[in-house]
Design a protein around this motif. Structure first.
Motif, mmCIF file in Angstrom:
data_model
loop_
_atom_site.group_PDB
_atom_site.id
_atom_site.type_symbol
_atom_site.label_atom_id
_atom_site.label_comp_id
_atom_site.label_asym_id
_atom_site.label_seq_id
_atom_site.Cartn_x
_atom_site.Cartn_y
_atom_site.Cartn_z
ATOM 1 N N ARG B 39 0.837 -1.207 0.000
ATOM 2 C CA ARG B 39 0.000 0.000 0.000
ATOM 3 C C ARG B 39 0.867 1.250 0.000
ATOM 4 O O ARG B 39 0.599 2.203 -0.726
ATOM 5 C CB ARG B 39 -0.873 0.034 1.256
ATOM 6 C CG ARG B 39 -2.083 -0.851 1.183
ATOM 7 C CD ARG B 39 -2.847 -0.741 2.481
ATOM 8 N NE ARG B 39 -4.029 -1.591 2.483
ATOM 9 C CZ ARG B 39 -4.735 -1.868 3.568
ATOM 10 N NH1 ARG B 39 -4.373 -1.367 4.760
ATOM 11 N NH2 ARG B 39 -5.805 -2.615 3.500
ATOM 12 N N ARG B 42 2.208 1.928 -3.466
ATOM 13 C CA ARG B 42 1.147 2.396 -4.372
ATOM 14 C C ARG B 42 0.761 3.831 -4.042
ATOM 15 O O ARG B 42 0.484 4.643 -4.930
ATOM 16 C CB ARG B 42 -0.098 1.503 -4.257
ATOM 17 C CG ARG B 42 0.067 0.139 -4.936
ATOM 18 C CD ARG B 42 -1.221 -0.648 -4.922
ATOM 19 N NE ARG B 42 -2.313 0.082 -5.523
ATOM 20 C CZ ARG B 42 -3.530 0.214 -4.999
ATOM 21 N NH1 ARG B 42 -3.820 -0.348 -3.847
ATOM 22 N NH2 ARG B 42 -4.470 0.888 -5.624
ATOM 23 N N GLN B 43 0.739 4.155 -2.764
ATOM 24 C CA GLN B 43 0.368 5.516 -2.358
ATOM 25 C C GLN B 43 1.441 6.525 -2.769
ATOM 26 O O GLN B 43 1.125 7.638 -3.197
ATOM 27 C CB GLN B 43 0.118 5.553 -0.849
ATOM 28 C CG GLN B 43 -1.145 4.785 -0.463
ATOM 29 C CD GLN B 43 -1.257 4.488 1.016
ATOM 30 O OE1 GLN B 43 -0.387 4.872 1.808
ATOM 31 N NE2 GLN B 43 -2.307 3.779 1.406
ATOM 32 N N LEU B 44 2.701 6.128 -2.649
ATOM 33 C CA LEU B 44 3.775 7.031 -3.084
ATOM 34 C C LEU B 44 3.710 7.251 -4.599
ATOM 35 O O LEU B 44 3.919 8.365 -5.094
ATOM 36 C CB LEU B 44 5.146 6.451 -2.712
ATOM 37 C CG LEU B 44 5.525 6.538 -1.239
ATOM 38 C CD1 LEU B 44 6.826 5.758 -0.992
ATOM 39 C CD2 LEU B 44 5.712 7.982 -0.788
#
Lengths: 208, 93
Positions: B39, B42-44
Motif C-alpha cells: 500500500r 502504491r500511495q507514493l
C-alpha cells in the motif's frame, strides 16, 4: 542528444533568434511554473524568470556544456529566485539551512515502526485500483497545491524538479547545489509528506 | 529479509527505479508478502502522479510584452550582420 545541444548552443551564440525563440517557448512556461512555487506571486515569478533570461543572454558564452542547457538555465533561475526570496526575508540564506530549520526531525516516519521495524501505524487501504476515476481524486487534486506549497523549501524544490519537471537526481543536484544523497533524502521526505496529506484526504483522518 | 522500516526508507528510490539489483529483488520479495508496504508503495506512486497532474494543469500567463522584450535584448546582444540568415529561411515552393 549532446550533439544536438552543441549545435543549439552554436546557433544561439551566432545570433539565431529563431533558435532563441524556440528555447524561450520551450522553457519559459516551465521556469515560470517552478519559480512561482519558490517565489510567488506570479508577478514576482515573472520578473525572476525575465531576469533569468537576461543572465542567460549575457552569459551564454560561459556555458561549458558540463550539464544540459536546460539544467544550466534552471540553475540560474533557482539562484535568482532564492536571491530574491532571501532578500525579502522569506528563506534562510542557503537551502541546507532552510532544510535544517524547517524540518529538524525529518519526516517523522520512523515513529510509525516498533523497535523490530514493524508497522505500528500501517498505511490505510487507499487508493482504489483506479484512483483517478474516483470523485475523491478531485478532492485530493484540489488539496495538493496547498500541500506542495506547505512543504519546506528544499523539499518543495526537489519534489517539483523531480516529479513535475522530470529531471534526474544528478540534474537536481546540480541545480540546487546539493549532493545527490541530500537530494534523495529530501525527495523521500517530501514524497512521504505528500502521501501523509493525501491519506488525510482519502480517509478523512488528520494527517500525521 | 527487509524490515518494513527499511522498506519505508528506500521506497522513494524504489519507485524511481534507483535501487541496485539486489535491493530491488529484496524489495519485491517483501512487497509480495506485505500488504502494508505494498500500500505504501502504491500511495507514493499515486502521490507522484497527482503532484505532476496538478502542476501540469497550472498555466501562468506571461505578460504579452515579455517575449518581445527578450528577443530585442537577445538581438541587441548577438545582432548578426544583415543577410546572415539568422531567421529561418522562408518556405519556397
Amino acid at each position: 542528444m549532446l550533439e544536438e545541444q552543441d549545435e543549439l548552443v552554436v546557433r544561439l551564440r551566432s545570433g539565431d533568434r529563431h533558435a532563441f525563440r524556440q528555447l524561450v517557448d520551450a522553457l519559459h512556461p516551465r521556469l515560470l511554473r517552478f519559480v512561482n512555487r519558490l517565489c510567488p506571486p506570479p508577478s514576482v515569478a515573472e520578473e525572476v524568470v525575465q531576469d533569468t533570461w537576461h543572465v542567460v543572454i549575457d552569459r551564454l558564452h560561459t556555458f561549458r556544456g558540463d550539464s544540459r542547457l536546460s539544467t544550466w538555465i534552471f540553475q540560474i533561475a533557482t539562484h535568482r529566485a532564492r536571491t530574491r526570496a532571501v532578500r525579502e526575508g522569506r528563506y534562510a540564506a542557503t537551502l541546507l539551512e532552510s532544510w535544517d530549520h524547517a524540518d529538524p526531525g525529518g519526516d517523522g516516519g520512523l515513529s510509525r515502526f516498533d523497535s523490530r521495524g514493524r508497522w505500528v501505524a500501517p498505511p490505510a487501504g487507499w487508493p482504489p485500483d483506479d484512483p483517478e476515476a474516483s470523485a475523491m481524486h478531485q478532492q485530493a487534486l484540489a488539496r495538493i497545491s496547498e500541500v506542495i506549497d506547505q512543504l519546506p523549501e528544499a523539499q518543495r524544490a526537489v519534489v517539483l524538479l523531480r516529479d513535475v519537471e522530470g529531471l534526474d537526481t544528478r540534474e537536481v543536484s546540480t541545480i540546487l547545489g546539493l549532493s545527490p544523497a541530500n537530494v534523495r533524502v529530501l525527495l523521500h521526505r517530501g514524497r512521504h509528506r505528500v502521501r501523509s496529506e493525501l491519506e488525510a484526504v482519502w480517509t478523512g483522518r488528520e494527517s500525521c | 529479509m527487509l524490515k518494513c522500516r527499511e522498506v519505508y526508507e528506500i521506497a522513494s528510490d524504489y519507485i524511481d527505479g534507483d535501487l541496485g539489483r539486489w535491493a530491488r529483488i529484496q524489495m519485491r520479495l517483501h512487497l509480495a508478502m506485505c500488504r502494508h508496504c505494498s500500500r505504501l508503495v502504491r500511495q507514493l506512486e499515486y502521490g507522484r502522479r497527482i503532484v505532476r497532474e496538478e502542476a501540469g494543469s497550472t498555466v501562468i500567463e506571461s505578460a504579452s510584452t515579455a517575449r518581445s522584450e527578450l528577443l530585442a535584448t537577445y538581438d541587441a546582444r548577438y545582432a548578426a550582420p544583415s543577410g546572415s540568415g539568422v531567421e529561418p529561411p522562408a518556405h519556397e515552393d
